[in-house]
Design a protein around this motif. Structure first.
Motif, PDB file in Angstrom:
ATOM      1  N   LYS A 102      43.573  40.878  50.396  1.00 40.02           N
ATOM      2  CA  LYS A 102      42.456  41.814  50.390  1.00 40.02           C
ATOM      3  C   LYS A 102      41.935  41.924  48.971  1.00 40.02           C
ATOM      4  O   LYS A 102      42.534  41.389  48.020  1.00 40.02           O
ATOM      5  CB  LYS A 102      42.888  43.184  50.919  1.00 40.02           C
ATOM      6  N   THR A 103      40.830  42.609  48.801  1.00 34.60           N
ATOM      7  CA  THR A 103      40.245  42.793  47.477  1.00 34.60           C
ATOM      8  C   THR A 103      41.261  43.442  46.544  1.00 34.60           C
ATOM      9  O   THR A 103      41.872  44.449  46.878  1.00 34.60           O
ATOM     10  CB  THR A 103      38.975  43.660  47.560  1.00 34.60           C
ATOM     11  N   ASN A 163      39.576  36.717  39.547  1.00 34.01           N
ATOM     12  CA  ASN A 163      38.335  35.933  39.512  1.00 34.01           C
ATOM     13  C   ASN A 163      38.572  34.473  39.151  1.00 34.01           C
ATOM     14  O   ASN A 163      37.755  33.615  39.458  1.00 34.01           O
ATOM     15  CB  ASN A 163      37.360  36.527  38.493  1.00 34.01           C
ATOM     16  N   THR A 208      38.842  33.711  50.264  1.00 34.57           N
ATOM     17  CA  THR A 208      39.007  34.154  48.882  1.00 34.57           C
ATOM     18  C   THR A 208      37.709  34.751  48.364  1.00 34.57           C
ATOM     19  O   THR A 208      37.711  35.800  47.709  1.00 34.57           O
ATOM     20  CB  THR A 208      39.454  32.988  47.995  1.00 34.57           C
ATOM     21  N   SER A 219      37.213  38.198  49.225  1.00 38.09           N
ATOM     22  CA  SER A 219      38.213  39.117  48.680  1.00 38.09           C
ATOM     23  C   SER A 219      38.079  39.330  47.181  1.00 38.09           C
ATOM     24  O   SER A 219      38.919  40.014  46.579  1.00 38.09           O
ATOM     25  CB  SER A 219      39.628  38.576  48.988  1.00 38.09           C
ATOM     26  N   VAL A 220      37.049  38.736  46.570  1.00 38.72           N
ATOM     27  CA  VAL A 220      36.868  38.814  45.122  1.00 38.72           C
ATOM     28  C   VAL A 220      35.448  39.260  44.820  1.00 38.72           C
ATOM     29  O   VAL A 220      34.490  38.725  45.388  1.00 38.72           O
ATOM     30  CB  VAL A 220      37.149  37.442  44.456  1.00 38.72           C
ATOM     31  N   ASP A 221      35.293  40.222  43.918  1.00 38.45           N
ATOM     32  CA  ASP A 221      33.973  40.650  43.463  1.00 38.45           C
ATOM     33  C   ASP A 221      33.586  39.866  42.214  1.00 38.45           C
ATOM     34  O   ASP A 221      34.438  39.516  41.392  1.00 38.45           O
ATOM     35  CB  ASP A 221      33.978  42.148  43.139  1.00 38.45           C
ATOM     36  N   LYS A 247      27.600  36.680  43.799  1.00 40.26           N
ATOM     37  CA  LYS A 247      28.959  36.190  44.030  1.00 40.26           C
ATOM     38  C   LYS A 247      28.991  34.655  44.018  1.00 40.26           C
ATOM     39  O   LYS A 247      29.358  34.009  45.004  1.00 40.26           O
ATOM     40  CB  LYS A 247      29.484  36.712  45.375  1.00 40.26           C
ATOM     41  N   MET A 304      36.139  41.573  37.825  1.00 41.92           N
ATOM     42  CA  MET A 304      36.696  42.788  38.407  1.00 41.92           C
ATOM     43  C   MET A 304      37.502  43.570  37.373  1.00 41.92           C
ATOM     44  O   MET A 304      38.214  43.000  36.552  1.00 41.92           O
ATOM     45  CB  MET A 304      37.599  42.438  39.600  1.00 41.92           C
ATOM     46  N   THR A 314      43.904  46.925  41.313  1.00 41.54           N
ATOM     47  CA  THR A 314      44.296  45.561  41.620  1.00 41.54           C
ATOM     48  C   THR A 314      45.807  45.384  41.424  1.00 41.54           C
ATOM     49  O   THR A 314      46.484  46.258  40.890  1.00 41.54           O
ATOM     50  CB  THR A 314      43.579  44.558  40.698  1.00 41.54           C
TER      51      THR A 314
END
Length: 317
Positions: free
Chosen positions: A24-25, A30, A98, A101-103, A256, A305, A310
């Motif tokens: 999950k995030t 990154n 992925t 799940s990544v900003d 993104k 992020m 995290t």
């Protein structure tokens, strides 16, 4: 299946973990180094900073479907090492889930193994492709009643070229050359680093890479020759890296983006029908693995992020 799943279009569990890689995030950084082999991933992860150095434990998640995610810090920079197995579909699961799940920008380096289609890259060499294309078995060619007569004479279909990210490829190439130069000077067992060419991605290890198997109807005896005719600058052939470049190109959200590069150890010499020796792998793999991490942390990231929330957030004591 034990989890309650929502959204059949893009499945997630009750904790918002994506369906196949089970993250999950906040679980994935990154900057990602992806490999096929979970043993290789764990070896590379030994280079990560310790809990004493970072103030947080190294995160590890093994999904039920065989994906391994290890997230920590390398020289203070958050990174993830992810083992995904082999093939185009595994790369598709990995990249899409992925990305979800990544900003911010997602930077991916793939470190894999490949076959060589040039005498410039013997077993023990490292190939860093500038781009790649895909070769697909034309299933309709083998059907009793093909429904696509316009391609009925082509057992294998070639795509156009998808470029690797220029910036990351340059960083990776220079980092690999610097790391391997002392070893290459001492021994002829590894090297060189070959850059600037193309990678071919087969949809399988066998038929679409031109391997001969008398048990199956493949019509692929001329496939390697066709590769050289269509794309003479092809250095390598495998199953994942060109798919990574393709998916990075198809990421449409400007907030993104995906930036991708790759390097592969040459295991199979398809020109002279030779294979790498375990001694060469023992020399090569640790150096290339750490060099990939060194390259990864040099990559600039837009909208990276924050650590808060995290798995790489330091734990207050």
């Amino acid at each position: 299946m034990k989890e309650s799943i929502s959204n059949a279009n893009f499945p997630r569990d009750a904790e918002d973990r994506v369906y196949h890689i089970s993250v999950k995030t906040g679980d994935v950084a990154n900057r990602v180094l992806t490999v096929g082999d979970h043993v290789r991933a764990r070896r590379i992860a030994k280079h990560l900073d310790s809990e004493e150095e970072t103030g947080h434990p190294i995160f590890e998640k093994q999904s039920q479907r065989g994906f391994l995610t290890i997230t920590g810090r390398y020289k203070g920079v958050p990174v993830s090492i992810m083992a995904i197995g082999m093939g185009n579909c595994m790369m598709d699961f990995f990249v899409r889930e992925t990305r979800a799940s990544v900003d911010g920008t997602l930077a991916i380096i793939r470190f894999g193994s490949c076959g060589s289609l040039t005498t410039e890259a013997p077993p023990g060499a490292v190939v860093v492709p500038a781009g790649g294309y895909c070769i697909r078995r034309n299933i309709d060619y083998f059907a009793d009643e093909p429904i696509h007569p316009e391609i009925k004479d082509h057992a294998y279909l070639f795509s156009g070229v998808f470029k690797a990210d220029d910036e990351i490829t340059d960083i990776l190439s220079s980092t690999l050359n610097e790391a391997l130069a002392p070893v290459v000077a001492e021994t002829h067992k590894v090297g060189p680093v070959l850059t600037g060419g193309l990678n071919a991605d087969g949809c399988s290890f066998y038929s679409s890479q031109g391997r001969q198997d008398e048990v199956f109807w493949d019509d692929n005896k001329d496939l390697v020759e066709e590769i050289h005719t269509k794309y003479p600058n092809t250095h390598s052939i495998e199953m994942e890296t060109s798919m990574l470049f393709h998916l990075a190109r198809c990421a449409r959200d400007p907030t993104k983006p995906i930036k991708a590069a790759g390097c592969m150890q040459v295991f199979a010499d398809r020109v002279n029908n030779a294979f790498i020796h375990p001694d060469q792998v023992d020399i090569l793999e640790p150096i290339v693995g750490q060099a990939c991490l060194d390259a990864l942390i040099k990559i600039p990231i837009e909208n990276e992020m924050e650590a808060v929330g995290t798995v790489w957030e330091p734990i207050s004591k």
